[in-house]
Design a protein around this motif. Structure first.
Motif, PDB file in Angstrom:
ATOM      1  N   ALA A   1      -3.154   2.418  -8.388  1.00 15.02           N
ATOM      2  CA  ALA A   1      -4.057   3.214  -9.210  1.00 15.02           C
ATOM      3  C   ALA A   1      -5.401   2.513  -9.386  1.00 15.02           C
ATOM      4  O   ALA A   1      -6.461   3.132  -9.337  1.00 15.02           O
ATOM      5  CB  ALA A   1      -3.422   3.477 -10.571  1.00 15.02           C
ATOM      6  N   LYS A   2      -5.349   1.198  -9.577  1.00 14.25           N
ATOM      7  CA  LYS A   2      -6.597   0.445  -9.760  1.00 14.25           C
ATOM      8  C   LYS A   2      -7.430   0.443  -8.482  1.00 14.25           C
ATOM      9  O   LYS A   2      -8.653   0.529  -8.517  1.00 14.25           O
ATOM     10  CB  LYS A   2      -6.294  -0.999 -10.183  1.00 14.25           C
ATOM     11  N   ILE A   3      -6.735   0.327  -7.357  1.00 13.57           N
ATOM     12  CA  ILE A   3      -7.427   0.313  -6.073  1.00 13.57           C
ATOM     13  C   ILE A   3      -8.087   1.677  -5.832  1.00 13.57           C
ATOM     14  O   ILE A   3      -9.211   1.764  -5.352  1.00 13.57           O
ATOM     15  CB  ILE A   3      -6.432   0.011  -4.917  1.00 13.57           C
ATOM     16  N   LEU A   4      -7.381   2.716  -6.228  1.00 14.44           N
ATOM     17  CA  LEU A   4      -7.924   4.063  -6.061  1.00 14.44           C
ATOM     18  C   LEU A   4      -9.265   4.185  -6.786  1.00 14.44           C
ATOM     19  O   LEU A   4     -10.230   4.719  -6.264  1.00 14.44           O
ATOM     20  CB  LEU A   4      -6.926   5.086  -6.617  1.00 14.44           C
TER      21      LEU A   4
ATOM     22  N   ARG B   1       1.136   6.317  -3.536  1.00 19.63           N
ATOM     23  CA  ARG B   1       0.365   7.423  -4.121  1.00 19.63           C
ATOM     24  C   ARG B   1      -0.290   8.256  -3.040  1.00 19.63           C
ATOM     25  O   ARG B   1      -0.958   7.726  -2.152  1.00 19.63           O
ATOM     26  CB  ARG B   1      -0.744   6.876  -5.002  1.00 19.63           C
ATOM     27  N   GLU B   2      -0.168   9.536  -3.196  1.00 17.17           N
ATOM     28  CA  GLU B   2      -0.728  10.436  -2.200  1.00 17.17           C
ATOM     29  C   GLU B   2      -2.258  10.377  -2.196  1.00 17.17           C
ATOM     30  O   GLU B   2      -2.891  10.293  -1.150  1.00 17.17           O
ATOM     31  CB  GLU B   2      -0.259  11.858  -2.510  1.00 17.17           C
ATOM     32  N   ASP B   3      -2.846  10.389  -3.421  1.00 17.74           N
ATOM     33  CA  ASP B   3      -4.318  10.367  -3.494  1.00 17.74           C
ATOM     34  C   ASP B   3      -4.887   9.103  -2.845  1.00 17.74           C
ATOM     35  O   ASP B   3      -5.894   9.134  -2.144  1.00 17.74           O
ATOM     36  CB  ASP B   3      -4.811  10.536  -4.937  1.00 17.74           C
ATOM     37  N   LEU B   4      -4.198   7.970  -3.064  1.00 20.65           N
ATOM     38  CA  LEU B   4      -4.669   6.724  -2.457  1.00 20.65           C
ATOM     39  C   LEU B   4      -4.537   6.788  -0.940  1.00 20.65           C
ATOM     40  O   LEU B   4      -5.445   6.387  -0.207  1.00 20.65           O
ATOM     41  CB  LEU B   4      -3.887   5.523  -3.001  1.00 20.65           C
ATOM     42  N   PHE B   5      -3.419   7.326  -0.502  1.00 18.74           N
ATOM     43  CA  PHE B   5      -3.212   7.433   0.945  1.00 18.74           C
ATOM     44  C   PHE B   5      -4.367   8.189   1.601  1.00 18.74           C
ATOM     45  O   PHE B   5      -4.930   7.738   2.598  1.00 18.74           O
ATOM     46  CB  PHE B   5      -1.882   8.131   1.242  1.00 18.74           C
ATOM     47  N   TYR B   6      -4.759   9.327   1.020  1.00 19.64           N
ATOM     48  CA  TYR B   6      -5.827  10.112   1.648  1.00 19.64           C
ATOM     49  C   TYR B   6      -7.173   9.416   1.574  1.00 19.64           C
ATOM     50  O   TYR B   6      -8.003   9.559   2.473  1.00 19.64           O
ATOM     51  CB  TYR B   6      -5.857  11.533   1.080  1.00 19.64           C
ATOM     52  N   ARG B   7      -7.384   8.622   0.516  1.00 18.37           N
ATOM     53  CA  ARG B   7      -8.627   7.858   0.402  1.00 18.37           C
ATOM     54  C   ARG B   7      -8.697   6.749   1.450  1.00 18.37           C
ATOM     55  O   ARG B   7      -9.765   6.426   1.944  1.00 18.37           O
ATOM     56  CB  ARG B   7      -8.721   7.215  -0.985  1.00 18.37           C
TER      57      ARG B   7
END
Ligand SMILES: Nc1ncnc2c1ncn2[C@@H]1O[C@H](COP(=O)(O)OP(=O)(O)OP(=O)(O)O)[C@@H](O)[C@H]1O
Ligand SMILES: [Mg+2]
Length: 470
Positions: free
Chosen positions: A264-267, A308-314
């Motif tokens: 989450a922090k990386i995102l 995390r899906e959002d992180l994966f796409y980022r």
């Protein structure tokens, strides 16, 4: 070392004035110290001058030719012997060529003839400082060149690797986040370096963080830094890797092993380029390019809810997939040649190459450790065999097949050449054990039965050949 050294600040220039005439000491201290801002020290004879040279470092020493104690030439000689970087200027009342020649021969940079003009003194000091700063710059540039040549080159003639190179070239000069995927030893770190060093950030740091190697509690402060007292043991504050990478690139290796909280922090960093150090409320903004790598199947981790899906796409903006070595066997001869030239130099060997037969055999091998395994094999062959050509018989049993024995050893015996029977037996044993394990689906007791061995004997043999049951 990523900052070009600045020109030397005047107060950091240390000058010694050695003269037995107080008037000369005073005038030089005035001109060089008060007017020019250098740090000036004085000595009133040759003995004191030599004493001071031994105790402190001086960039420049102005020294009178005729002094009690040691004369100017002796002081210069001692200065150059003790501190070769320091420069000396001889002060003389006799402006003759012979004195100048003698002074320069002793190692002096220049000489001043009494009576001298103060502008002359300033000019000489400036010239020396300029020369020293050029020298420093030169050392710095040499270091940079060395650093540059430390960059490993990526070998790859195969179509699959050509495609990887094409991708590297097209993303290097952007700030796009890149996710590098591939089995262990396929060259993910090498690709990350190649991207960084071909980007406009090449002169700024490339910070590598192995997310799997650092325990989760430490990883957070490693990445983001912490303030003093943030947790037990945080006795001082610490700058995190993200801040350290400012202006450059951060490479998050093994990102698939990162905990959900850190994900989450990386995102947030990826989205906003800002974060707070552990225990701090102050937000830090950074300009970093993010590269990440993993040998895990992240899509699978997504499905399992571990990533995390959002992180994966980022992260997956530009994916670079490195093919396993067994799918680009065309590269094997080129990689071998590359590693031979590296390891011959490193270990002082003179191996000429691998025979076409040996290469052919290696092209049939599965390479679970990919390029890293090939690199280690070449290194091992050079250490063991030192010179000549590496042939099939030199390869360790795990790289050999039973068919190759027919092709190689049986043929060798027919021609009256010597073979290594023990190696051949090992090859047969290893291959049969692997086949049995495969047939038994990795169940050892079953494989032992197929081989007519006791289970414990099989395990012993597996250990001997470093075989893992799959
Ligand atoms: N194409 C290549 N050309 C030359 N050397 C290579 C190539 N690919 C890999 N290597 C070398 O193989 C070794 C392993 O490469 P690297 O560390 O980049 O792999 P990796 O994919 O990061 O592995 P891991 O997943 O185990 O961390 C390194 O010594 C690297 O220099
Ligand atoms: Mg790696």
């Amino acid at each position: 070392m990523d900052k070009m050294p600045n020109t030397i600040e005047p107060e950091n220039v240390h000058i010694l004035v050695a003269d037995d005439e107080p008037a000369i000491r005073d005038i030089l201290s005035q001109v060089l110290g008060k007017d020019e801002g250098y740090t000036v020290d004085t000595a009133c004879d040759g003995t004191e001058a030599i004493d001071k040279i031994h105790k402190d470092y001086y960039d420049i020493v102005f020294v009178d030719l005729r002094m009690p104690g040691a004369d100017g030439i002796e002081v210069v000689q001692e200065l150059k012997r003790h501190s070769p970087d320091s420069e000396a200027v001889i002060i003389t009342a006799y402006g003759t060529i012979s004195i100048a020649v003698e002074a320069v021969r002793a190692g002096a940079y220049d000489f001043l003839t009494k009576p001298f003009h103060i502008e002359e003194v300033k000019l000489i000091a400036q010239k020396i400082i300029q020369m020293k700063s050029l020298k420093q710059e030169n050392v710095y540039l040499r270091e940079r060149i060395k650093e540059y040549s430390r960059r490993p080159s990526i070998i790859g003639k195969s179509e699959a690797m050509q495609e990887v190179f094409h991708l590297i070239n097209s993303v290097a000069n952007t700030d796009a986040t890149v996710l590098i995927k591939g089995e262990s030893g396929t060259g993910k770190e090498l690709v990350a370096k190649e991207i960084h060093y071909n980007s406009r950030r090449a002169n700024k740091p490339l910070v590598i963080v192995n997310c799997a190697a650092i325990p989760e509690e430490l990883l957070e402060s490693e990445l983001f830094g912490h303030v003093k007292g943030a947790f037990t043991g945080a006795t001082s504050s610490r700058v995190g890797k993200f801040e350290y990478a400012h202006g450059g690139t951060i490479f998050l290796d093994e990102i698939g092993d990162m905990s959900p909280r850190l994900q989450a922090k990386i995102l947030r960093i990826i989205e906003e380029r800002e974060f707070e150090p552990v225990g701090s409320v102050k937000t830090i903004k950074v300009d970093v390019r993010i590269l990440a790598a993993t040998n895990k199947d992240l899509e699978l981790a997504l499905q399992r809810g571990e990533f995390r899906e959002d992180l994966f796409y980022r992260l997956n903006v530009v994916p670079i997939q490195l093919p396993p070595l067994r799918e680009r066997t065309d590269d094997i001869p080129y990689l071998i040649r590359h590693f031979i030239s590296i390891y011959n130099k490193k270990v002082g060997g003179a191996v000429e190459g691998f025979t076409p037969r040996a290469i052919e055999l290696l092209q049939k091998y599965q390479w679970p450790g990919n390029v890293r395994e090939l690199e280690h094999l070449v290194e091992q062959m050079i250490i063991i065999h030192q010179k000549g050509m590496i042939d099939v018989e030199h390869l360790p049993p795990r790289y050999r097949t039973i068919e190759s024995i027919q092709q190689f050893e049986l043929e060798a015996l027919r021609l009256g050449h010597t073979i290594n029977l023990n190696q051949v037996m090992n090859t047969i044993e290893l291959n049969l054990i692997q086949s049995a394990l495969k047939r038994a689906g990795g169940v050892k007791s079953k494989a032992a039965e197929l081989l007519g061995l006791k289970r414990t004997t099989l395990i012993e043999k597996m250990r001997k050949y470093n075989i893992e049951a799959h």
